[in-house]
Design a protein around this motif. Structure first.
Motif, PDB file in Angstrom:
ATOM      1  N   GLU A 101      33.710  11.183  -1.263  1.00 13.23           N
ATOM      2  CA  GLU A 101      34.181  12.063  -0.200  1.00 13.23           C
ATOM      3  C   GLU A 101      33.087  12.310   0.841  1.00 13.23           C
ATOM      4  O   GLU A 101      33.341  12.263   2.046  1.00 13.23           O
ATOM      5  CB  GLU A 101      34.660  13.387  -0.802  1.00 13.23           C
ATOM      6  CG  GLU A 101      35.984  13.285  -1.532  1.00 13.23           C
ATOM      7  CD  GLU A 101      37.109  12.859  -0.608  1.00 13.23           C
ATOM      8  OE1 GLU A 101      37.234  13.417   0.494  1.00 13.23           O
ATOM      9  OE2 GLU A 101      37.860  11.952  -0.982  1.00 13.23           O
ATOM     10  N   GLU A 102      31.888  12.575   0.383  1.00 14.91           N
ATOM     11  CA  GLU A 102      30.802  12.834   1.331  1.00 14.91           C
ATOM     12  C   GLU A 102      30.462  11.583   2.124  1.00 14.91           C
ATOM     13  O   GLU A 102      30.177  11.654   3.322  1.00 14.91           O
ATOM     14  CB  GLU A 102      29.579  13.349   0.570  1.00 14.91           C
ATOM     15  CG  GLU A 102      29.760  14.736  -0.016  1.00 14.91           C
ATOM     16  CD  GLU A 102      28.560  15.182  -0.812  1.00 14.91           C
ATOM     17  OE1 GLU A 102      27.625  14.361  -1.005  1.00 14.91           O
ATOM     18  OE2 GLU A 102      28.527  16.355  -1.243  1.00 14.91           O
ATOM     19  N   LEU A 103      30.504  10.428   1.450  1.00 13.55           N
ATOM     20  CA  LEU A 103      30.250   9.183   2.169  1.00 13.55           C
ATOM     21  C   LEU A 103      31.326   8.943   3.224  1.00 13.55           C
ATOM     22  O   LEU A 103      31.022   8.554   4.363  1.00 13.55           O
ATOM     23  CB  LEU A 103      30.209   8.011   1.175  1.00 13.55           C
ATOM     24  CG  LEU A 103      29.958   6.620   1.766  1.00 13.55           C
ATOM     25  CD1 LEU A 103      28.618   6.575   2.474  1.00 13.55           C
ATOM     26  CD2 LEU A 103      30.011   5.571   0.660  1.00 13.55           C
ATOM     27  N   ALA A 104      32.594   9.177   2.842  1.00  8.33           N
ATOM     28  CA  ALA A 104      33.675   9.004   3.809  1.00  8.33           C
ATOM     29  C   ALA A 104      33.542   9.981   4.968  1.00  8.33           C
ATOM     30  O   ALA A 104      33.754   9.615   6.137  1.00  8.33           O
ATOM     31  CB  ALA A 104      35.024   9.192   3.112  1.00  8.33           C
ATOM     32  N   THR A 105      33.156  11.233   4.669  1.00  3.20           N
ATOM     33  CA  THR A 105      32.999  12.227   5.738  1.00  3.20           C
ATOM     34  C   THR A 105      31.917  11.799   6.723  1.00  3.20           C
ATOM     35  O   THR A 105      32.117  11.821   7.941  1.00  3.20           O
ATOM     36  CB  THR A 105      32.645  13.592   5.127  1.00  3.20           C
ATOM     37  OG1 THR A 105      33.710  14.013   4.259  1.00  3.20           O
ATOM     38  CG2 THR A 105      32.452  14.633   6.214  1.00  3.20           C
ATOM     39  N   GLU A 106      30.756  11.416   6.191  1.00  2.00           N
ATOM     40  CA  GLU A 106      29.670  10.992   7.077  1.00  2.00           C
ATOM     41  C   GLU A 106      30.079   9.772   7.896  1.00  2.00           C
ATOM     42  O   GLU A 106      29.784   9.684   9.094  1.00  2.00           O
ATOM     43  CB  GLU A 106      28.426  10.676   6.249  1.00  2.00           C
ATOM     44  CG  GLU A 106      27.823  11.884   5.560  1.00  2.00           C
ATOM     45  CD  GLU A 106      26.674  11.499   4.655  1.00  2.00           C
ATOM     46  OE1 GLU A 106      26.343  10.292   4.587  1.00  2.00           O
ATOM     47  OE2 GLU A 106      26.107  12.393   4.007  1.00  2.00           O
ATOM     48  N   TYR A 107      30.782   8.862   7.247  1.00  2.00           N
ATOM     49  CA  TYR A 107      31.133   7.633   7.959  1.00  2.00           C
ATOM     50  C   TYR A 107      32.207   7.877   9.007  1.00  2.00           C
ATOM     51  O   TYR A 107      32.181   7.283  10.088  1.00  2.00           O
ATOM     52  CB  TYR A 107      31.584   6.566   6.966  1.00  2.00           C
ATOM     53  CG  TYR A 107      31.262   5.176   7.450  1.00  2.00           C
ATOM     54  CD1 TYR A 107      29.980   4.670   7.331  1.00  2.00           C
ATOM     55  CD2 TYR A 107      32.227   4.392   8.060  1.00  2.00           C
ATOM     56  CE1 TYR A 107      29.664   3.405   7.780  1.00  2.00           C
ATOM     57  CE2 TYR A 107      31.919   3.128   8.513  1.00  2.00           C
ATOM     58  CZ  TYR A 107      30.638   2.641   8.365  1.00  2.00           C
ATOM     59  OH  TYR A 107      30.335   1.399   8.824  1.00  2.00           O
ATOM     60  N   LEU A 108      33.165   8.750   8.694  1.00  2.00           N
ATOM     61  CA  LEU A 108      34.202   9.045   9.678  1.00  2.00           C
ATOM     62  C   LEU A 108      33.619   9.769  10.887  1.00  2.00           C
ATOM     63  O   LEU A 108      34.041   9.534  12.033  1.00  2.00           O
ATOM     64  CB  LEU A 108      35.304   9.892   9.033  1.00  2.00           C
ATOM     65  CG  LEU A 108      36.190   9.146   8.017  1.00  2.00           C
ATOM     66  CD1 LEU A 108      37.164  10.103   7.361  1.00  2.00           C
ATOM     67  CD2 LEU A 108      36.944   8.015   8.689  1.00  2.00           C
ATOM     68  N   LEU A 109      32.661  10.638  10.662  1.00  2.00           N
ATOM     69  CA  LEU A 109      32.004  11.299  11.792  1.00  2.00           C
ATOM     70  C   LEU A 109      31.280  10.292  12.667  1.00  2.00           C
ATOM     71  O   LEU A 109      31.366  10.326  13.906  1.00  2.00           O
ATOM     72  CB  LEU A 109      31.023  12.361  11.277  1.00  2.00           C
ATOM     73  CG  LEU A 109      31.650  13.618  10.660  1.00  2.00           C
ATOM     74  CD1 LEU A 109      30.586  14.517  10.068  1.00  2.00           C
ATOM     75  CD2 LEU A 109      32.472  14.378  11.691  1.00  2.00           C
ATOM     76  N   SER A 110      30.552   9.369  12.038  1.00  2.00           N
ATOM     77  CA  SER A 110      29.852   8.354  12.830  1.00  2.00           C
ATOM     78  C   SER A 110      30.832   7.427  13.535  1.00  2.00           C
ATOM     79  O   SER A 110      30.581   6.976  14.657  1.00  2.00           O
ATOM     80  CB  SER A 110      28.911   7.551  11.934  1.00  2.00           C
ATOM     81  OG  SER A 110      29.643   6.840  10.951  1.00  2.00           O
TER      82      SER A 110
END
Length: 1003
Positions: free
Chosen positions: A855-864
């Motif tokens: 989830e945290e990886l997806a969040t960071e990646y979606l923001l970028s």
């Protein structure tokens, strides 16, 4: 209740009963059939040109119908393979004189004069070009000026440019008008786009564009399938290509033209060379191609020169002459031959420049990648060479086998590449062993000039490794050339050392000037040699030359200063050159009391072991109170030996050289009458641990770079000594056996009964090695260390309470690495981290943390991703750079394929893009992007099928299926897709409105 309005589809049935009674009605019926064939064709529609011509033989009432009758007669003649230019010309003359049409209430309203004029002019030009009349295009262009900004006429003009062989201008005009949706929406729009794609060699996009096209006219319907057949044949799908051709043969098209298409297409599927029998515009060029394929160079050149007279074959003929060596590829490229030939010209230029070693391997691979469909024996050979030269860490066995895989010129080229890899990328010892094996091979002895290259490199490595046997082999390999000349050639060799020849020549010239002037160089000459120290490979040689020059001038201070620059001397790994030792000895003997010797000479001599220094170095070491055998130091006169050795041991420890300190302490303890023996012996175990830690760190560091420091391994050494399996690891490290030490370490990590304290040390060691490899760009090698680190971390902390923060820290590190690697596009390297996390995901205590990691990886990646979309290159009419955002998101989806959140975000971005394309009225692009994104949406639909939640995913899928229905060309398909959209989100009111417009109930 109203009757249905009459349309072209009902015209024939309404007039059919009158066909036998009223001739005028029969003519109108035939005219309506021709109009329907040209503008509203339905597959399977009957077409009998002879009967239609008979029905249209008599004039029709009204000048508008009569002008269209003449146009229809010309088109029917074209359909039967005859010349219809005369009828088209009469229709043009009548259409020019027609007044504006009045409102008609008949079943068949007359065509507008402008439309009739445009159609007649187009077909007259098309028939004229078929007969070889070049001025036919000019005639249509003159009519085009009087038609205003007619989108259909513009599309016809581009089509005629293609048919006239004016491909460059056709592509240029099409590029300028293809963004106009009215032009690209004509029947010819998708066909023109497909032609441009096929000419560039992009068969797959051309096939997609043709599959999406739905032309209304019968001729465009046939030509769409003909182009589709050609694209499928190019994609090596012969069955589908022939099926498309068979379908085209059922439409309205000249029989002779379809037969020629079948002949050419069947030859294409067999891989046969095209001939120019029915293609007069390319007859000479194709004749030249056949002659060149048969190795008939003179006949091919003559045919190519004949083809230069035609506008169609001229650029291809020039390319053929360049392939024969009678023209220059750069000149052909400068003539702007079009993208299809341009990328091939660049590929041929790159191949020739790479053959001459004027460009790097990466430039060649890039040029060949752009010319994706260009293949030849030479291109594949040089591609393999470039790929081999791209290796950073080649396998010695693969390098040895490289020149043995072929014969003739290819073998010589492979030998050159293998030599470069051996000399530049392998350790000198491994490279020397390879060259000694090659030197004894018969094919090297027979390689002519390449023997000299092998001999030079063998000599260079033999001198570097001080191998007298290899030196003799180099001289024996090329006995016709003196050893001195071979040595000079090894220094100046251009084949194996590209890019350093100019500095090497400057260094060689400086050495020659110094040999002629032993008293020294001028200040300019010394400065030029100092500048050469900026070249990493020449730095030791330049330093040695400067020292020889300073010694020749008797400059003791200059010699001492040069000796103090120890980093410049580390390049002489096997020991200092003999002439340098002699120069230092002579200078020292001239002024032995100079103060600079005490500071510079001991430090310089300690760079090498005693065997590397030889007798001259040993004598110098003795003169300054230093015996350079790596273990014992002679005390100055009047100083006790034992305290002196302990003093030198303390200095060695200050330099973090515990191994040398240990040897000095042992030497001091072995002396008779040594003082403070008990105190020294008490410190000996700790010193031994430090020495073992230093040896272990040197063996476990990735190729001597990075990795753990010795101070961190002292406690690990103590634990290893208590463990039975630890002794082989320490023994291999003390012997300098890197491979053996790493093997023992890997076996130790696999033990199921690791003590927690030892496991903690091993985990840190493996993690530091992994991070050092990551820093060197060797993520693939680091994966094994990451796995072993996790195994040790899990064994290090026995309780979950202790492991919780540790797991958070480890997973955060993996998340950071994955983000950084994906940002650089290194998907496979990121996959290594992802797989490591997946392997530990099955443990119960890690379940929730792995979910949180994703989830945290997806969040960071979606923001970028959103940042990239917002600040990317946003085309006019779009709200974001969707292509860049989806490209970035696709990288993470390559790792986490079934992540509902990521797939939902992707579908949402696609829906936003579709809305912008809809507003821009770019229907072709909209259809293409819907088809391209459909697999991701279908995957998301499968994942949420049995899950009642995921409202965001279902809402996104509902909007996606709505757009799929919107671009669907069939009513039944639209209804099905709209109903599927409602199934995902019953609250989607827009879909309900669309179904209501189709007269369907929203179930």
């Amino acid at each position: 209740m109203y009757d249905r309005a009459r349309t072209y589809r009902t015209t024939q049935r309404l007039l059919a009963p009158l066909s036998g009674e009223v001739p005028a009605a029969t003519g109108l019926l035939a005219l309506g059939r021709v109009r329907k064939l040209l503008m509203g064709y339905l597959p399977g529609m009957a077409c009998n040109p002879s009967r239609l011509r008979t029905a249209l033989a008599a004039p029709l009432s009204g000048p508008a119908f009569d002008a269209e009758r003449l146009f229809a007669l010309g088109w029917l003649r074209w359909l039967e393979g005859e010349d219809g230019e005369g009828a088209f010309a009469e229709a043009i003359a009548l259409a020019r004189a027609l007044p504006a049409p009045a409102e008609s209430k008949g079943a068949l309203p007359p065509l507008a004069p402008v439309e009739l004029l445009a159609r007649a002019a187009y077909w007259r030009a098309r028939a004229g070009l078929l007969r070889g009349r070049a001025e036919a295009l000019t005639e249509f262009e003159a009519v085009l000026r009087s038609l205003g900004n007619s989108p259909q006429a513009t599309a016809w003009f581009v089509d005629l440019l293609w048919r006239a062989g004016r491909t460059d201008r056709a592509e240029q005009v099409w590029k300028s008008v293809r963004g106009n949706r009215r032009v690209s929406g004509c029947d010819e729009g998708p066909l023109l786009e497909a032609r441009a794609l096929l000419r560039r060699g992009e068969s797959a996009p051309a096939e997609r564009a043709l599959q999406e096209a739905v032309p209304a006219g019968g001729v465009a319907w046939v030509e769409r399938r003909l182009l589709l057949a050609w694209a499928l044949a190019t994609l090596r799908q012969p069955e589908r290509a022939l099926a498309a051709l068979a379908e085209a043969e059922r439409g309205p098209y000249p029989v002779a033209g379809l037969a020629e298409w079948r002949r050419l297409l069947e030859g294409r599927t067999r891989g046969a060379l095209l001939d120019g029998g029915a293609t007069p515009l390319l007859r000479d060029y194709l004749r030249g191609q056949a002659a060149r394929q048969a190795d008939q160079g003179d006949e091919a050149a003559a045919a190519y020169r004949a083809a230069l007279a035609g506008p169609v074959g001229q650029p291809f003929a020039r390319a053929g002459l360049a392939a024969l060596g009678q023209d220059d590829w750069a000149t052909v490229l400068a003539s702007q031959p079009g993208l299809f030939l341009a990328v091939r010209c660049r590929a041929r230029i790159a191949l020739e420049r790479f053959r001459q070693r004027q460009i790097a391997p990466a430039e060649l691979l890039d040029a060949l990648h752009q010319a994706a469909n260009y293949q030849s024996g030479a291109s594949e050979h040089f591609r393999q060479l470039a790929l081999a030269l791209q290796q950073r860490h080649p396998d010695p066995a693969a390098v040895y086998d490289l020149p043995r895989q072929s014969e003739g010129p290819e073998q010589r080229n492979n030998l050159r590449a293998a030599l470069e890899l051996a000399v530049r990328r392998l350790p000198s010892g491994a490279a020397l062993e390879l060259l000694r094996q090659w030197a004894g091979a018969d094919w090297v002895v027979e390689a002519g000039e390449l023997r000299r290259v092998v001999a030079r490199q063998l000599l260079c490595l033999a001198l570097l490794e001080r191998d007298a046997g290899a030196l003799s082999e180099a001289e024996r390999l090329f006995p016709d050339e003196p050893l001195a000349a071979l040595a000079k050639g090894a220094l100046l060799d251009e084949d194996v050392r590209p890019g350093v020849e100019a500095p090497a020549v400057a260094l060689w010239q400086a050495a020659r000037r110094l040999s002629r002037a032993p008293s020294g160089l001028e200040e300019d000459g010394r400065e030029s040699v100092r500048q050469l120290r900026k070249e990493l490979r020449l730095k030791p040689l330049a330093q040695a030359l400067l020292l020889q020059e300073a010694a020749g001038r008797g400059d003791v201070a200059g010699v001492a200063a040069l000796l103090e620059e120890v980093d410049a001397w580390r390049g002489f790994r096997a020991g200092p050159p003999a002439f340098v030792l002699r120069a230092v000895e002579a200078t020292f003997n001239a002024q032995p009391n100079h103060p600079g010797w005490k500071r510079a000479l001991p430090r310089w001599l300690q760079l090498w072991e005693a065997p590397a220094l030889g007798p001259v170095g040993a004598a110098l070491a003795a003169q300054v109170g230093l015996k350079a055998n790596g273990e014992a130091f002679l005390a100055p006169v009047g100083v006790p030996v034992g305290p002196w050795l302990l003093h030198q041991a303390a200095r060695a420890l200050g330099r973090d050289d515990a191994r040398l300190a240990l040897s000095l302490v042992r030497r001091a303890l072995a002396l008779e009458g040594a003082t403070d023996v008990d105190t020294v012996r008490a410190a000996l175990p700790e010193l031994e641990q430090r020495a073992s830690a230093q040896a272990l760190a040197a063996c476990l560091a990735p190729e001597g770079k990075g990795g753990p420091g010795p101070d961190l391994l002292i406690d690990l050494v103590a634990l290893l000594r208590e463990l039975p399996d630890g002794a082989p690891l320490l023994e291999a490290a003390e012997q300098g056996d890197r491979d053996g030490a790493r093997t023992c370490l890997a076996a130790l990590v696999e033990r199921p009964d690791l003590p927690p304290r030892l496991a903690h040390h091993l985990a840190l060691l493996e993690q530091q090695c992994a991070e050092a490899l990551e820093a060197q760009g060797r993520s693939g090698d680091a994966t094994a260390h990451w796995r072993r680190a996790w195994r040790c971390w899990l064994a290090a902390a026995p309780s979950f309470a202790e492991r919780g923060p540790l797991f958070d820290w480890l997973l955060a590190g993996h998340r950071r690495h994955v983000n950084a690697l994906l940002a650089r596009g290194e998907i496979e390297a990121a996959r290594g981290h992802w797989n490591v996390v997946e392997e530990v995901a099955g443990r119960a205590e890690l379940g929730e943390r792995i979910v949180q990691f994703r989830e945290e990886l997806a969040t960071e990646y979606l923001l970028s991703m959103r940042e990239a979309m917002r600040y990317g290159s946003v085309p006019e009419g779009w709200r974001a750079d969707y292509e860049k955002g989806l490209g970035n998101l696709g990288r993470l989806l390559a790792l986490d394929r079934d992540n509902v959140r990521l797939l939902t975000a992707l579908v949402e971005v696609c829906n936003e893009w579709f809305f912008d394309l809809y507003n821009a009225e770019d229907q072709l692009r909209l259809r293409a992007e819907v088809d391209r994104s459909a697999p991701f949406a279908e995957r998301l639909a499968r994942l949420v099928e049995d899950r009642p939640g995921d409202l965001a995913a279902r809402a996104a899928l509902s909007d996606f299926w709505k757009v799929r229905g919107f671009v669907c060309g069939e009513r039944a398909g639209q209804v099905a897709l709209y109903r599927e959209a409602l199934r995902f989100n019953p609250a989607n009111g827009n879909v309900r409105d669309l179904l209501a417009e189709l007269g369907e109930e929203a179930k």
